[in-house]
Motif scaffolding. Structure first.
Motif, PDB file in Angstrom:
ATOM      1  N   VAL A 130       0.849  -1.194   0.000  1.00  0.00           N
ATOM      2  CA  VAL A 130       0.000   0.000   0.000  1.00  0.00           C
ATOM      3  C   VAL A 130       0.881   1.239   0.000  1.00  0.00           C
ATOM      4  CG1 VAL A 130      -1.892  -1.139   1.207  1.00  0.00           C
ATOM      5  CG2 VAL A 130      -0.161   0.057   2.516  1.00  0.00           C
ATOM      6  N   MET A 157       2.207   4.518   1.333  1.00  0.00           N
ATOM      7  CA  MET A 157       2.251   5.064   2.695  1.00  0.00           C
ATOM      8  C   MET A 157       1.680   6.463   2.772  1.00  0.00           C
ATOM      9  SD  MET A 157       5.828   3.656   4.134  1.00  0.00           S
ATOM     10  CE  MET A 157       5.803   4.451   5.702  1.00  0.00           C
ATOM     11  N   SER A 194      -0.818   7.711   1.102  1.00  0.00           N
ATOM     12  CA  SER A 194      -2.279   7.623   1.179  1.00  0.00           C
ATOM     13  C   SER A 194      -2.703   7.127   2.554  1.00  0.00           C
ATOM     14  CB  SER A 194      -2.813   6.651   0.127  1.00  0.00           C
ATOM     15  OG  SER A 194      -2.374   7.052  -1.135  1.00  0.00           O
ATOM     16  N   LEU A 195      -1.940   6.180   3.071  1.00  0.00           N
ATOM     17  CA  LEU A 195      -2.297   5.588   4.362  1.00  0.00           C
ATOM     18  C   LEU A 195      -2.349   6.659   5.455  1.00  0.00           C
ATOM     19  CD1 LEU A 195      -2.908   2.648   4.919  1.00  0.00           C
ATOM     20  CD2 LEU A 195      -0.612   2.356   5.791  1.00  0.00           C
ATOM     21  N   ARG A 196      -1.428   7.653   5.348  1.00  0.00           N
ATOM     22  CA  ARG A 196      -1.436   8.725   6.355  1.00  0.00           C
ATOM     23  C   ARG A 196      -2.716   9.539   6.280  1.00  0.00           C
ATOM     24  NH1 ARG A 196       4.237  10.296   4.202  1.00  0.00           N
ATOM     25  NH2 ARG A 196       5.292   8.395   4.810  1.00  0.00           N
ATOM     26  N   ASP A 253      -5.537   8.133   5.777  1.00  0.00           N
ATOM     27  CA  ASP A 253      -6.567   7.122   6.027  1.00  0.00           C
ATOM     28  C   ASP A 253      -7.162   6.573   4.738  1.00  0.00           C
ATOM     29  OD1 ASP A 253      -6.217   7.312   8.714  1.00  0.00           O
ATOM     30  OD2 ASP A 253      -7.847   8.720   9.053  1.00  0.00           O
ATOM     31  N   ARG A 254      -6.372   6.592   3.661  1.00  0.00           N
ATOM     32  CA  ARG A 254      -6.842   5.985   2.425  1.00  0.00           C
ATOM     33  C   ARG A 254      -5.959   4.793   2.098  1.00  0.00           C
ATOM     34  NH1 ARG A 254      -6.785  11.297   0.529  1.00  0.00           N
ATOM     35  NH2 ARG A 254      -5.102  10.828  -0.930  1.00  0.00           N
ATOM     36  N   VAL A 255      -6.534   3.816   1.407  1.00  0.00           N
ATOM     37  CA  VAL A 255      -5.751   2.635   1.057  1.00  0.00           C
ATOM     38  C   VAL A 255      -5.602   2.607  -0.455  1.00  0.00           C
ATOM     39  CG1 VAL A 255      -5.676   0.129   1.093  1.00  0.00           C
ATOM     40  CG2 VAL A 255      -6.643   1.379   3.034  1.00  0.00           C
ATOM     41  N   LEU A 265      -8.987   3.362   5.308  1.00  0.00           N
ATOM     42  CA  LEU A 265      -8.469   2.781   6.544  1.00  0.00           C
ATOM     43  C   LEU A 265      -9.431   3.204   7.644  1.00  0.00           C
ATOM     44  CD1 LEU A 265      -5.933   1.406   7.818  1.00  0.00           C
ATOM     45  CD2 LEU A 265      -5.113   3.693   8.321  1.00  0.00           C
ATOM     46  N   VAL A 306      -3.493  -2.703  10.462  1.00  0.00           N
ATOM     47  CA  VAL A 306      -2.381  -1.771  10.271  1.00  0.00           C
ATOM     48  C   VAL A 306      -1.768  -1.337  11.601  1.00  0.00           C
ATOM     49  CG1 VAL A 306      -1.703   0.442   9.262  1.00  0.00           C
ATOM     50  CG2 VAL A 306      -3.349  -1.018   8.089  1.00  0.00           C
TER      51      VAL A 306
END
Length: 1615
Positions: A1379, A1381, A1383-1385, A1387-1389, A1430, A1499
């Motif tokens: 994934v 990273m 985007s993950l910050r 809250d998107r995957v 996320l 996560v």
């Protein structure tokens, strides 16, 4: 003083009156000397005939005036001479021998800039060090100790200088009280490391209006915590009277409890440095039951009774205060992270100065004159002098004391060169083979002390027509840049090296006596060229001397900015033309004498002192570097003795001679007609030239003699000032604005005199040359007249190519300039000189810096030399060793960042160094308007050296980036200089209704993120177990129907079964315990009983005994006997919180609980009843309890979360049955199966597998207590092999032990017959994100002993539901996704390809168990999310826990976590919130049912996430990056404190590596996570607390850090 050039009598009357008044004030002591001079200068300013002289520095001499006025000045009177001398001493004190950059004017500017800062200065927190770290151990020098470290400058001069060193700029009476405060505060801080300094430096007067006489002060630091009830630290009023500041400071002197008062009982004590037992530490009595918010804040306010305003937090507060200062607005707009998250290029600032002049015209030098008797080749000139002027001296060499050693005549030089040429061509190989052919390259390896041998070798090569490549003598394997010299030799194809016998003896050898093969060097054949080894040629042999052509004559080495060493080839015609041009420009005449202090192997030393000298039959006196160090005046004495006409020196030599000068009346420099300053192109040379002239003018030195010049290896001589006519006016100076220079434009400095750069011209272009100025980057476009650019030259007298490197050559030697439209201005190629400059009035050339010293920061140019000059002007006397400072830039996060590294004097105090560093920051900030990224001080003599003792910049930079610089002090300032971070994310207000979000998701085709395990199915009648709702019934039924079936086997470290339990044995032992509980303990039904057992069968029996007696078992990890102080308080807390009526335990543990050692950490008199179950009488309870409903509580599961919260959950009988059934189905467990368990059996799924599953499903469990692995690592794996186990369960700690301990021993395991091919599933039981790296390495390492790569998988459980996922025996393999990273910050995957930048691999957490449903929910809105988001994992299942077991029965909170409904979508189902963030992805794999498989990816824990800059970070990701930063980082942990990111790293290397980690950690976090680290803490291995599940306890670490209990090796506060 300022009245030079001012006729006082001509001044207006009011000015004269004001001057008289000033004089009176000074005489009566109403004004300081400095103030007097300042005011006087101001008054006279309008009437001064302007010359660029600033008012002098305090108690110091006026800087020498520009030579124009001094050429007619009378020699200074004796008193002024004394003053001059004293001032020289003061400056010399720092041993700043390398004074390339000394400028009184600049020193003055820097002091003024600092004074300005003083007014607004804030206390910078000083780093904390463990004492051992700053003992400067005798350094193994990286390079041979430079003999320049002799102590000649550490003599009485320094002592004197310390007396006259300028006082700080405040009057002493203001200084003292503050110093006293400093002391009182320091004394009070109790800690093992150095006493911290809370306020640095003196109190700073505020700038005030005249009306207010008494100064007021800012408090030195703000108290971090007001009393308990205020949550926010309140900033104090800006101005307080002085006394208030004092009392304020004293109020905070009780920073930590004093040594003798015992601190309150401390639950956070950290395990001792050897990471022995894993300890579950609770943060304090926070039981899950308070709201998350409450517990967090209470943890922050007290770290277990230790007031948090300990030293650490005071420093953090100081750090926060410094960060509150407004940042300099970024020079260009912020980078913005757009939708694709690509960092944008910033927009240029509209206010930057732009060049306005017209396009520059090429500048032509005068034509090269044709002289009839010029030789056709340089060798021809030597032949001519050798034949006609054989007795004439060519070269005089000096010995180490500076006396003449030998003189080589032109006759000798010729005959020896011919002999060498003959030998090279004819005598090296055997008779028939010729080893060297004309055109071959040969290395010349001669020391600087032996010019004669070098001359012979050089001319011998020219006569033999082989190409000499002079290089430095290699001294050791570790020489700076040694492998790069190998690159040079390789690219030039050198196979032969010429050297002298003495030099050959000194080269490093192998034990067998062969010359060492240096790193990166080609194999060389060494040839000694001493006369006795040369063969006299036969009478008829004559060297061939053709007319000069374009073949290479010699190759000069040059180190490029990034460190590679290349060879500049100079053709025979270029060499000859260059000599002719120099002869014309310098007006050389036959038979003159020249004193050369430069290196004769290259550059000016070679061009003037070896080549042009021979062409004009000049007598050269060569003064080696070593002599200059022993006797800096030697060259001046040589000029005097030999009545030399020309001197060839560098600024350094001028400066040293001036320093050593002691009124030697007998020296006369009147004979000099030209003093060539080789580094006159360095902008800082002007002050050395002026000062030297000032001292030696009285010795006959004429001002017009000083001739600065500009050169580079590629373009050779670019420009040189011609020797002047006596009495003619000297050329002007340019006073430029540094701000303008940073934008590449020329602006005369008007506004701020501090940021001015004074440059002298380097004369005119060389004869026969054409010069242009082009833009240094991009296509070679001609500059405008007011623009700084790179000087390019077209001339026959320049380098031709980088030998053997055609690609690089093209960009440098074949440049065709273009005009503003990009059209070439002609055909002729130019050579880039690497010099930055401009053409001034009268076609004079000015150089402001070199391309290789250029630092491009945020689109502005800064010159490394300028920064060095500023740093040196900040009183380096106490701190910097011999003025050795390196400046370079490193690229971090899309921009260059400035790094300054200096050598620290051995006697410099910690305080001085830090003070110096903070002042350098301020000075550079003020004068250059650029932020420093890192300032490091290293021990004296440890920076890599260049051959003549300078600093090898590219190696220093490499050491910095590799983390092998080993600084003894470091200061990082990323907060000030990193201005291009993406904008912080603003969370969108949730204005849109949840339902419309859902509809939006559906329209966009996004699935709602949910997944479910298969159905638990109806209970079948056949299986009688199913009738028994309760485990007690199941055990009784098994004891009746299959009494001898062995359920449990317990192994010891030797792999021997020490005890077993069949169904009937377990049943009988449980009965005995139940009887004991009712009789001895008189326990009532429903009371809680604590089980305190080591992992084993006793624990299982006690658990069922409690159920038989109708009590509720509470399983607790026993205290660790070696570490009672840390582990017993947790046990005590669980006993108190659970209100246990009784403790069941073993005899050993009972003794421990009542021991003296235990009494030290808890009150042992108030234990509940303790029953030891080792030898109980054979009794049966009157009846076995059967609960009235399955909703009754079966047991309590207590665990310490990673945030240090003690949480107990209630597990009902129904949940136990459902959970056991779910596990049975997933893992296909039944009576004939055998599983191996290597887990801690105290909570969660570990306890379920150890104590409950076998009784329910009837399979046999082989129990392996994890602590047994410490004495026998291979126990678990050999058990799997021996019992042919198909399914095994372990923890990450066990897996890590095996990976680290056995990874290298797979061969040994094989020979012992270990074979893991039987293992079908190996499941890691955990409550965290799967540790992919660890499971991968485990699979890879043990593949050799038959482990299938598909076997290893993970399980996932949480507090609210102990088992959500577990990889079963059937179903698809666990899948891994990558994934993004960034985007993950948000809250998107976003799934990306493997290996994509900024990608994070995540492994599925196992298959969802039967009967379990999960859904991904937005934790704020509580609405379901699409599968590209996320969110928090919510779970619905029959085995969810019934609620928290809390002291304060806050039902509302339990409902919140255990019985929550979605805000829309499906408002009926009750969900439990796991507190973990994750996402669901539909994979391509198929379930057994044929549907596509939905995978759950966990996560991280929501409680652990860090909210920084509006983004969500998971600590483990930052820690992974940090651990990769340097080989010495063992483990690391991060947490935030007041919005600062704190990184704690364990150092597994030597303590001298500690400070190397600070910049590397800061770099990696900035690069990979776009975050600025606030505090870096380096600690010993084992300090980061880890709980029994192998999880880091970061909150605990935070509390210990704030309470100052970590004993860190080093704490760096990043500014």
């Amino acid at each position: 003083m300022a009245d030079r050039g001012v006729d006082l009598s001509a001044l207006p009357k009011e000015v004269r009156d004001q001057l008289a008044e000033l004089d009176l004030e000074l005489s009566e002591g109403d004004i300081t000397q400095k103030g007097y001079e300042k005011k006087r200068t101001k008054l006279l300013a309008p009437y001064v005939i302007h010359t660029p002289v600033e008012p002098p520095p305090q108690n110091d001499v006026v800087p020498p005036p520009p030579s124009s006025s001094s050429s007619h000045a009378p020699p200074p009177s004796s008193s002024s001479r004394y003053r001059e001398r004293r001032s020289r001493r003061t400056h010399r004190g720092g041993g700043t021998r390398d004074d390339r950059y000394r400028s009184d004017i600049h020193t003055e500017a820097v002091q003024a800039a600092l004074a300005k800062h003083k007014e607004e200065k804030m206390a910078l927190p000083m780093p904390t060090k463990r004492r051992s770290t700053y003992v400067q151990s005798p350094i193994e020098t990286r390079t041979p100790p430079d003999s320049s470290s002799d102590d000649e400058d550490e003599t009485s001069v320094r002592r004197q200088s310390s007396l006259v060193a300028p006082q700080n700029l405040i009057s002493p009476n203001l200084q003292s009280p503050d110093a006293w405060i400093n002391r009182s505060v320091q004394g009070s801080s109790t800690s093992s490391s150095a006493s911290s300094t809370l306020s640095h430096g003196e109190a700073k007067p505020q700038p005030q209006s005249q009306a207010q006489p008494q100064p007021q002060y800012k408090p030195q630091y703000q108290p971090l915590y007001q009393p308990h009830y205020q949550h926010q630290p309140q900033p104090q009023p800006q101005h307080q009277p002085r006394t208030a500041a004092v009392t304020d400071m004293l109020a905070h002197t009780r920073i930590a409890p004093s040594e003798n008062s015992a601190p309150p009982p401390d639950v956070t004590a950290v395990a001792p440095p050897t990471r022995g037992p894993r300890v579950d530490l609770t943060s304090e009595a926070v039981v899950r039951g308070m709201s998350r918010g409450q517990s967090r804040s209470s943890m922050m306010e007290t770290a277990d009774g230790v007031p948090v305003n300990s030293r650490v937090s005071t420093k953090i507060q100081q750090l926060l205060n410094t960060l509150k200062r407004p940042k300099r607005p970024p020079l260009s707009e912020f980078f913005t992270d757009d939708a694709e998250e690509i960092v944008e290029v910033p927009q240029p600032d509209p206010n930057t100065p732009k060049p306005e002049g017209r396009q520059i015209m090429p500048v032509k030098g005068e034509p090269l004159g044709v002289v009839s008797n010029w030789p056709p080749a340089l060798q021809a000139a030597l032949a001519r002098w050798g034949a006609t002027q054989g007795k004439s001296p060519a070269l005089t060499a000096l010995d180490i004391t500076g006396r003449p050693l030998y003189t080589l005549t032109y006759g000798k030089l010729w005959s020896r060169s011919v002999k060498l040429a003959y030998t090279l061509l004819n005598k090296l190989g055997t008779k028939n083979e010729q080893i060297l052919k004309p055109g071959d390259r040969v290395a010349l390896v001669y020391p600087n002390s032996d010019p004669g041998m070098f001359w012979v070798a050089f001319y011998g090569c020219l006569l033999a027509e082989v190409i000499p490549v002079p290089i430095e003598v290699p001294l050791s394997r570790k020489d700076a840049g040694i492998s790069q010299v190998g690159f040079l030799l390789g690219s030039c194809g050198v196979g032969l090296a010429l050297t002298s016998e003495i030099c050959l003896k000194g080269l490093p050898k192998t034990p067998t006596g062969e010359i060492l093969q240096f790193k990166g060097w080609p194999r060389l054949k060494w040839v000694v060229t001493d006369s006795k080894y040369l063969t006299k040629p036969s009478k008829d042999w004559q060297p061939h001397i053709p007319t000069a052509n374009t073949d290479p004559a010699y190759i000069e080495y040059k180190a490029r900015k990034e460190g590679t060493v290349v060879g500049v080839a100079v053709s025979k015609v270029a060499m000859l033309t260059h000599c002719q041009a120099l002869t014309q420009a310098c007006n050389y005449c036959e038979g003159e004498t020249l004193v050369n202090v430069l290196d004769f192997k290259k550059d000016m030393g070679l061009w003037h002192g070896v080549l042009t000298a021979v062409m004009n039959r000049i007598h050269t006196i060569s003064v080696p570097y070593a002599v200059m160090k022993a006797c800096p005046l030697s060259w001046v004495q040589r000029v005097h003795i030999h009545k030399a006409r020309i001197g060839l020196v560098k600024c350094r030599d001028l400066h040293w001679a001036m320093m050593a000068h002691r009124d030697q009346r007998d020296t006369s420099l009147a004979s000099l007609r030209m003093l060539i300053v080789a580094d006159g192109a360095n902008p800082w040379s002007v002050s050395s030239c002026d000062a030297f002239l000032n001292v030696f003018q009285s010795h006959g030195l004429k001002p017009e003699v000083i001739c600065p010049c500009a050169t580079s290896p590629e373009a050779m001589t670019v420009a040189i000032r011609r020797p002047g006519v006596p009495g003619a006016p000297l050329p002007a100076r340019a006073i430029l604005s540094m701000g303008g220079l940073s934008h590449g434009v020329i602006r005369v400095n008007t506004e701020d005199k501090n940021s001015a750069l004074t440059v002298q011209d380097v004369g005119h272009v060389m004869p026969g040359a054409l010069m242009c100025i082009v833009k240094p980057d991009g296509p070679p476009q001609l500059c405008k007249t007011d623009e700084i650019g790179e000087i390019i030259i077209n001339s026959r007298a320049g380098g031709n190519m980088y030998y053997g490197l055609p690609g690089v050559t093209k960009n440098t030697f074949e440049v065709i300039p273009v005009n503003s439209n990009g059209v070439p201005i002609g055909e002729i190629p130019f050579v880039r000189s690497g010099l930055l400059g401009f053409v001034g009035p009268g076609s004079l050339i000015f150089v402001v810096g070199k391309i290789e010293g250029l630092l491009m920061v945020s689109g502005r140019r800064h010159n490394a030399d300028d920064l060095v000059a500023t740093a040196l002007a900040v009183e380096p006397v106490k701190t910097v060793y011999r003025g050795r400072i390196a400046v370079f830039s490193v690229t971090v996060f899309y921009d260059e960042r400035v790094v300054i590294v200096a050598e620290q004097r051995p006697d410099a105090s910690e305080e001085d160094s830090f003070q110096w560093m903070s002042r350098v920051l301020q000075a550079i900030d003020s004068i250059h308007q650029v932020g420093l990224y890192c300032l490091a001080l290293v021990p004296a003599n440890t920076l890599p050296k260049t051959p003549l003792g300078g600093i090898h910049i590219s190696d220093t930079k490499q050491f910095f980036l590799d983390g092998s610089l080993h600084p003894c002090n470091i200061l990082m300032c990323p907060h000030t200089c990193v201005t291009n971070l993406p904008k912080p994310r603003q969370k969108q207000p949730v204005g849109v209704g949840p339902a419309s979000v859902m509809v939006g998701n559906l329209v966009a085709g996004k699935r709602i993120a949910q997944a479910a395990g298969r159905d638990l199915g109806m209970i079948d009648d056949q299986d009688l177990v199913r009738k028994h709702q309760y485990l007690t019934e199941a055990l009784q039924w098994r004891a009746q129907t299959d009494p001898d079936h062995v359920l449990y086997v317990l192994l010891n470290a030797k792999g021997v079964a020490v005890s077993t339990a069949s169904c009937v044995q377990l049943h009988k032992r449980a009965e005995k315990i139940a009887a004991a509980l009712t009789e001895k303990g008189s326990i009532n039904t429903g009371e809680n009983v604590v089980l305190l057992y080591p992992p084993g069968i006793d624990l299982i029996a006690a658990f069922y005994g409690c159920l038989y007696a109708g009590c509720v078992p509470v399983n607790v990890r026993p205290p660790h006997p070696q570490n009672l102080a840390a582990t017993l308080p947790t046990v005590r807390m669980i006993i108190d919180v659970s209100k246990a009526a009784c403790i069941l335990t073993t005899q050993n543990l009972m003794r421990t609980l009542r021991s003296k050692e235990a009494a030290a950490s808890v009150n042992i008199k108030t234990w509940p009843i303790i029953i030891d179950t080792d030898d109980l009488p054979r009794r049966r309870p009157p009846q076995i309890y059967k609960p009235p409903t399955a909703e009754m509580i079966a047991y309590l599961d207590f665990s310490v979360s990673t945030t240090g919260m003690l949480t107990g959950v209630k597990i009902s009988h129904a949940a136990v049955s459902a959970l056991c059934r779910s596990v049975k189905l997933q893992c296909e467990l039944y009576s004939s199966r055998q599983i191996a368990i290597c887990l801690d059996p105290y909570c969660g799924l570990g306890f379920v597998l150890w104590c409950l599953a076998s009784v329910y499903s009837g399979h046999q469990s082989i129990l392996i207590p994890p602590f047994e692995l410490e004495s026998c690592l291979s126990l678990w794996l050999s058990t799997l092999s021996q019992y042919r186990v198909r399914d095994t369960f372990c923890s990450y700690s066990v897996m890590e032990l095996c990976t680290k301990g056995l990874g290298t021993q797979t061969e040994l395991l094989k020979t012992r017959g270990v074979n893991l091919s039987c293992v079908r599933s190996c499941v890691v039981i955990a409550e965290e994100r799967p540790r992919l790296a660890l499971t991968h390495s485990f699979s890879k390492l043990f593949k050799d002993v038959g482990l299938s790569p598909r076997a290893v998988s993970t399980a996932f459980g949480s507090r609210v539901n102990l088992a959500i996922c577990m990889q079963g025996t059937t179903g698809p393999d666990p899948c891994t996704v990558y994934v993004d990273m960034k985007s993950l910050r948000h809250d998107r995957v976003r799934l990306v390809e493997r290996g994509a930048p900024q990608s994070l691999p995540l492994m599925e957490s196992g298959k969802i168990l039967p009967g379990v449903r999960v859904i991904i929910v937005n934790p704020e809105t509580r609405g379901p999310l699409g599968d590209s988001h996320l969110g928090e994992v919510w779970v619905n299942s029959p085995h969810t826990a019934s609620g928290y077991y809390t002291i304060y029965g806050e039902e509302s909170l339990q409902a919140d976590h255990f019985n929550t409904k979605l805000s829309f979508g499906d408002p009926q189902t009750l969900w439990a919130r796991t507190g973990y963030l994750g996402f669901v992805k539909r994979t391509e794999l198929l379930e057994a049912s044929g549907d596509r498989h939905d995978a759950l990816f966990v996560v991280g824990s929501l409680d652990e996430t860090l909210e920084l800059r509006g983004l969500r970070y998971h600590p483990i990701d930052i820690e992974t990056s940090v651990s990769r930063a340097h080989r010495s980082i063992a483990e690391s942990a991060v947490f935030t404190w007041t919005n600062l990111l704190v990184v704690v790293s364990e150092l597994c290397g030597s303590e001298q590596d500690a400070l190397d980690l600070v910049p590397l950690i800061t770099n990696v976090v900035l690069e990979e996570h776009h975050l600025i680290v606030g505090v870096v803490v380096i600690v010993d291995p084992g300090v980061i607390p880890i709980n029994s599940r192998g999880e880091k306890q970061r909150m605990h670490l935070r509390d210990s850090f704030l309470a100052d209990q970590l004993d860190p090796i080093y704490v760096a506060y990043n500014m």
